[in-house]
Each structure stands twice: as structure tokens, then as C-alpha cells.
Design an enzyme around this catalytic site. Structure first.
Site, PDB file in Angstrom:
ATOM      1  N   HIS A  69       0.842  -1.200   0.000  1.00 12.53           N
ATOM      2  CA  HIS A  69       0.000   0.000   0.000  1.00 12.53           C
ATOM      3  C   HIS A  69       0.876   1.248   0.000  1.00 12.53           C
ATOM      4  CE1 HIS A  69       0.591   1.005   4.341  1.00 12.53           C
ATOM      5  NE2 HIS A  69       0.683  -0.305   4.486  1.00 12.53           N
ATOM      6  N   ASP A  71      -0.600   4.264   0.669  1.00  9.29           N
ATOM      7  CA  ASP A  71      -1.196   5.244   1.576  1.00  9.29           C
ATOM      8  C   ASP A  71      -0.481   5.232   2.919  1.00  9.29           C
ATOM      9  OD1 ASP A  71      -2.461   2.668   1.883  1.00  9.29           O
ATOM     10  OD2 ASP A  71      -3.914   3.599   3.237  1.00  9.29           O
ATOM     11  N   ASP A 103       6.473   2.153   6.530  1.00  2.00           N
ATOM     12  CA  ASP A 103       5.148   1.560   6.337  1.00  2.00           C
ATOM     13  C   ASP A 103       4.425   2.245   5.195  1.00  2.00           C
ATOM     14  OD1 ASP A 103       2.884   0.089   6.701  1.00  2.00           O
ATOM     15  OD2 ASP A 103       2.290   1.009   8.594  1.00  2.00           O
ATOM     16  N   GLU A 137      -5.154   1.056   2.853  1.00  2.00           N
ATOM     17  CA  GLU A 137      -4.841   0.047   3.861  1.00  2.00           C
ATOM     18  C   GLU A 137      -4.861   0.647   5.254  1.00  2.00           C
ATOM     19  OE1 GLU A 137      -2.608  -2.592   6.547  1.00  2.00           O
ATOM     20  OE2 GLU A 137      -2.157  -0.508   6.061  1.00  2.00           O
ATOM     21  N   GLU A 138      -4.405   1.880   5.373  1.00  2.00           N
ATOM     22  CA  GLU A 138      -4.337   2.534   6.678  1.00  2.00           C
ATOM     23  C   GLU A 138      -5.701   3.026   7.148  1.00  2.00           C
ATOM     24  OE1 GLU A 138      -1.877   2.284   8.409  1.00  2.00           O
ATOM     25  OE2 GLU A 138      -0.024   2.320   7.258  1.00  2.00           O
ATOM     26  N   HIS A 357       4.624   4.933  11.609  1.00  2.00           N
ATOM     27  CA  HIS A 357       3.603   5.903  12.044  1.00  2.00           C
ATOM     28  C   HIS A 357       4.153   6.979  12.986  1.00  2.00           C
ATOM     29  CE1 HIS A 357      -0.077   3.084  11.160  1.00  2.00           C
ATOM     30  NE2 HIS A 357       0.862   3.019  10.225  1.00  2.00           N
TER      31      HIS A 357
END
EC number: 3.5.1.18
Length: 383
Positions: A69, A71, A103, A137-138, A357
């Protein structure tokens, strides 16, 4: 090569569910290297529109697919970032900073580099290499990997094995491979009593004693002892609310929210039955009514590496490449692997999870090199 791709990917402000050009960049890059590509946009409304990509090189089995992903979560206050811009490539002291480096744009960059170099160096390989990339995805994960998998299978594409590029490693690259995930179910319980004045409790029915009893039993219940690959299932109370700001009033109702992360010994329905049995017992005792709502984002799943040759090969490649024996794990939250497992076997393997994150998210360049080496050597091994 992978640092070049990562530099470009970081520059796209692809806060979930927006691609912001990142998927289009990957699409264009793969087209230049003779991949057959298709971008699909799914969503119920303009605000929910999600960009998805499927790209494939080759037409034979096995089809090895990288699932990822572009995003990212919001970057927070830019002033706290080293260069005041989390979407600008920043290299310092052997580290690359930027939102999504861990990520999971770093893993995407590594698999892109590994795939393109593999194709260049192995012109007669048997099999296929593919990418399934989403921008959702997030967030809700509703119109991303889940819908795209169904679409490509309707188009008669078949994936034989997937590598999901989530940041799985704990202390060093190679120490952890995810082979499953715990399930997750959220409950909202509302106990309905009868409001009244605290001086006249006999004219009311306080819902709190019943709720307290229920929660006390729930937090002390031992759901299981865990399994070979799973820790024990766990219940956490996340919110209690009576919506009562006065001290002389017995509330009419009391609510609680709780979550269960559960292993392969349970499913959502068996847990619901267990929870409701406890609730009914106390509500009958206290003569109150209740309403129970629940929702689940994922059931648990496990792929036993002892029964899967491709997972074994992936672990062996890590051991040969990095001189480290990987631990098989199912820890952490949910990921898009929960959708992929319905179509093919898989591993989740990527960078270190520590900085995911976080403000000043970064990955070491040396870790990118290690990840690239594993991906490249796995393609050599499997194709």
C-alpha cells in the site's frame, strides 16, 4: 536503485485513502519494463474513491505477487520533523526520513528494484512476477486490496504466493516473518435500567452495578492459553459511559466498549455467544435489559510453515542471505494479509516496525539493502 524509487515514492503526499500520484508512478515505471498493468478505482462516493493497481510480468506459474500500500497515516505537525517536510526525501547519517519510509514505501521500493533487476538478469525464468498495490490500507480497507483481489480473480488471474511488505521485523531485518494474524472484534454493550433520584433507589434501577459485574467477569476471563504460533486471546475494555453529569441522579443506562484480539481457537460467533451468555446471566439477576452490538474487521488466520514449502523456502532464503533464523509470528494488529489469505498462501515480511507511524519515521539504508537482498534471492529461489 531502491533509494531512487523510495525518494520518488516519499514525495507523494498519499495520506489514506489518496494515492496522490504514487500508484500512477509505479504503474508508469512497470509499464516501462513491459509489465501489463491495470489501475482500478473503487469507492461508493468521491470521498471514498480508492486507487488500486495490478501489474504482472510473464504468464506462467508460479505467480509471485507483492502486495502493498502507498497510503500513509497523517504526518502530524511538520515542525517536529527534521527537515520540516515529511514528504520530502531526507537522508542523514545513513538513514532515510519521511512519512511512509517504513510503512510501507521502503518495502515497495525494494521489491520494485529486486523484481526489475531479476527480470533483467534472468531473461528466461519460468513463472510470473506481479504487484497488487492499493491506497486504502491505513484507513477503512474497504475498497482496496479486498476489492482488487476479487477483481483480478474475476479476470482469471491466479496468484500462487504473496509477499506482503508490512514492517514485520523487531530488532534486525530478518528476525520475524508473519504467518498469520489475530482476529479482532469490537463490542458495544448498553445496559438499560430505570433513572431516578439517588435518595429513592427503590424507585429506580441502577444499570451500573450490573455493568460493573459483567465487566469484572469479562476482564478476568481466561479465553485460552494460546497456541504454538499465537499468544493467548485478550479482552480490553476501551470505554465506559453513563452520560450523567449530576451526582444525585441514578442513570437510565450505562454503556461499555471492549475489544477482543483472538487467536485461531475462536471465531467472532463463538466469542459473541460466550459474551452474551455472561451478559444474560447478570441482566437476569439485576432485572435490567441490554443491547449488544458488535463488529469485526478480521477473523484470525494461520498458515503453518511446516505444511507450506514456499514459506519454508522464504525462511531459508533469509537464513542464507542474512545469517539469521527467523521467528514465525502472528503478533500485532490487522493487515491486508487477512484478505490475501483467502486466495493464496503468503508471508508478511518487511522493514523494522519500531518507527512506523511515528514523527521522524525513518529506515536505515543498510536495512533497505538487506530487504532488497532477501526479496531478490527469494525470486531466484522460487522462479
Amino acid at each position: 536503485m531502491y533509494t531512487h524509487y523510495l525518494k520518488n515514492l516519499v514525495s507523494f503526499k498519499s495520506v489514506t485513502p489518496n494515492s496522490a500520484g504514487a500508484i500512477e508512478y509505479i504503474d508508469d515505471l512497470l509499464k516501462q519494463h513491459s509489465f501489463k498493468t491495470e489501475i482500478k478505482i473503487f469507492g461508493d462516493s468521491k470521498k471514498e474513491q480508492v486507487t488500486n493497481l495490478y501489474a504482472i510480468f510473464g504468464g506462467n506459474e508460479p505467480n509471485i505477487c507483492f502486495v502493498g500500500h502507498v497510503d500513509v497515516v497523517p504526518a502530524g505537525n511538520y515542525e517536529f520533523w527534521h527537515n520540516s517536510n515529511p514528504f520530502k526525501f531526507h537522508e542523514q547519517d545513513g538513514k532515510i526520513y519521511g512519512r511512509g519510509t517504513v510503512d510501507m514505501k521502503g518495502a515497495i521500493a525494494c521489491f520494485l528494484a529486486a523484481s526489475l533487476n531479476f527480470i533483467k538478469n534472468n531473461t528466461d525464468f519460468k513463472g510470473s512476477i506481479s504487484f497488487l498495490i492499493t491506497s486504502d490500507e491505513e484507513g477503512k480497507s474497504k475498497h482496496g486490496t479486498k476489492e482488487m483481489l476479487q477483481y483480478i480473480y474475476d479476470q482469471r488471474y491466479k496468484i500462487d504466493f504473496a509477499v506482503v511488505g508490512e514492517p514485520t521485523c523487531e530488532k534486525e531485518i530478518g528476525d520475524t516473518i508473519k504467518i498469520g494474524r489475530r482476529g479482532s472484534v469490537n463490542f458495544k454493550l448498553n445496559i438499560v435500567g430505570l433513572a431516578g433520584h439517588v435518595a429513592y433507589p427503590h424507585k429506580a434501577n441502577n444499570p451500573l452495578p450490573c455493568l460493573i459485574k459483567i465487566l469484572n467477569e469479562l476482564i478476568n476471563i481466561k479465553l485460552d492459553e494460546g497456541t504454538e504460533f499465537f499468544q493467548n486471546s485478550n479482552l480490553e475494555v476501551t470505554n465506559i459511559d453513563v452520560d450523567n453529569d449530576t451526582s444525585n441522579t441514578i442513570p437510565a443506562s450505562a454503556a461499555a466498549h471492549f475489544n477482543i484480539r483472538f487467536n485461531s481457537l475462536h471465531n467472532v460467533e463463538t466469542l459473541r455467544q460466550l459474551i452474551e451468555q455472561i451478559i444474560k446471566q447478570y441482566c437476569k439477576e439485576y432485572k435490567v435489559d441490554y443491547k449488544l452490538e458488535y463488529s469485526s474487521s478480521a477473523e484470525s488466520f494461520i498458515q503453518n510453515p511446516n505444511d507450506n514449502d514456499k514459506i519454508k523456502k522464504f525462511a531459508n532464503v533469509i537464513e542464507r542471505t542474512l545469517k539469521i533464523k527467523s521467528k514465525f509470528s502472528t503478533s500485532g494488529g490487522t493487515s491486508d494479509a487477512r484478505f490475501v489469505k483467502d486466495y493464496c498462501s503468503l508471508v508478511e515480511f518487511g522493514l523494522l516496525s519500531d518507527m512506523a507511524h511515528k514523527i521522524n519515521e525513518y529506515t536505515k539504508i543498510s536495512d533497505l539493502q538487506k530487504l532488497y537482498n532477501v526479496y531478490y534471492n527469494f525470486l531466484i529461489e522460487i522462479l
